[in-house]
Enzyme design. Structure first.
Site: not given
Length: 343
Positions: A21-23, A195, A227
């Site tokens: 996860a990353c945004s 992602n 997300r």
């Protein structure tokens, strides 16, 4: 068409892991204000220190063999994870580049060495050192082929990444490798990246949620596609006629909306990610904000007030030595040796 999108979404829900996860979001404001924010999410802590590199430094993309050697045109502020690889940064021309996990990435390699090789540890630095705009970088990517190599980390996890780059004008470039082929997407409209799945599929999924209408319902899990939908809706519905301080605050609130709660976990799923840190890069005013999710505070480096002249020392702030930093920390940065790349 709608049925096709729904099928894609169902497939994504089956294969996407909450552990990755990353945004990233981009706010486009008045008077050419461009502000880029991101969260870094992972299942274990990722030590990250901040460096400021001056222009005029000699660098290379791999320790030996067919690789790139260059002298940096621009100074930059860099977030360096494990003190061995650049995760993101912003240069003095307002070019912002962020690396996000993308487990489907398969890089182009060159076992016989016919293509110049680029280490993941130095890739972000290469582009920030050499380019001022997305258009310049895009032209270079169209004219050059290169191979990518990188060390595994955190229990032999493969460093599978994709990248987003935004310049001072607000133009964004997304680059990702699928099956060894580089795909590049360029537009001011590309204001969000998370992602998996690949970016083109993610856009199709997000179009479905746009048709549903965010004021009625938004997907609420921590999955990448959810997300992406939430970040897209909120970054398009916060005020853009604000000053740079409020713009940075707005970006932080959007990041908080898509962040994975710190320490998040579910029974029977030991590898779930939670948000470790977040950053906000003001590409117009050259202010880089940074903060850990386990602390209340956010601090900043004013890149425009750092000495970036050729011959100036590399400066570093070791984040492990401080807690609850706030305000501008230029005065807390100390001369440092360059970080040692994890080739």
């Amino acid at each position: 068409m709608k049925n096709r999108i729904v099928l894609i979404m169902f497939a994504v829900l089956l294969v996407c892991s909450d552990a990755l996860a990353c945004s990233r979001v981009v706010l486009l404001g008045r008077d050419n204000l461009t502000v880029v924010g991101r969260t870094l999410d992972w299942r274990t802590p990722i030590p990250t220190h901040l460096y400021v590199y001056p222009r005029g430094m000699q660098k290379q993309a791999m320790p030996k063999g067919n690789t790139y050697h260059w002298k940096s045109k621009y100074g930059s502020v860099l977030a360096v994870s494990y003190d061995g690889g650049v995760t993101e940064g912003m240069n003095e021309k307002g070019l912002v580049m962020n690396a996000l996990f993308c487990k489907g990435s398969v890089y182009r390699t060159s076992p016989s060495g016919e293509l110049p090789a680029m280490s993941l540890a130095m890739l972000v630095s290469y582009f920030l050192d050499n380019f001022a705009t997305v258009d310049e970088m895009h032209q270079w990517l169209k004219a050059n082929e290169f191979a990518i190599y990188g060390q595994n980390f955190d229990g032999n996890t493969e460093a599978a990444l994709h990248w987003a780059v935004t310049d001072r004008s607000g133009n964004t470039l997304v680059m990702e490798f699928q099956k060894g082929k580089l795909d590049v997407f360029v537009s001011r409209d590309y204001r969000v990246l998370t992602n998996d799945p690949p970016f083109e599929q993610m856009l199709a999924i997000n179009n479905y949620w746009k048709q549903v209408g965010g004021k009625n319902t938004l997907p609420g899990t921590v999955r990448s596609s959810d997300r992406f939908a939430r970040a897209s809706f909120f970054i398009e519905h916060v005020p853009d006629s604000v000053d740079y301080k409020q713009a940075a605050a707005e970006v932080l609130t959007v990041l908080n909306n898509v962040a994975v709660p710190y320490g998040y976990g579910l029974e029977g799923e030991p590898n779930l990610s939670s948000s470790q840190w977040r950053s906000v890069a003001d590409a117009k005013n050259l202010i880089y904000y940074f903060g850990f999710f386990y602390e209340f505070s956010v601090f900043n480096i004013d890149l425009g007030k750092m000495n970036l002249e050729e011959g100036a020392p590399v400066m570093k702030i070791d984040t492990s030595k401080y807690t609850d930093l706030h305000g501008c920390v230029n005065d807390l940065m100390v001369p440092s040796a360059p970080f040692t790349p994890m080739w």
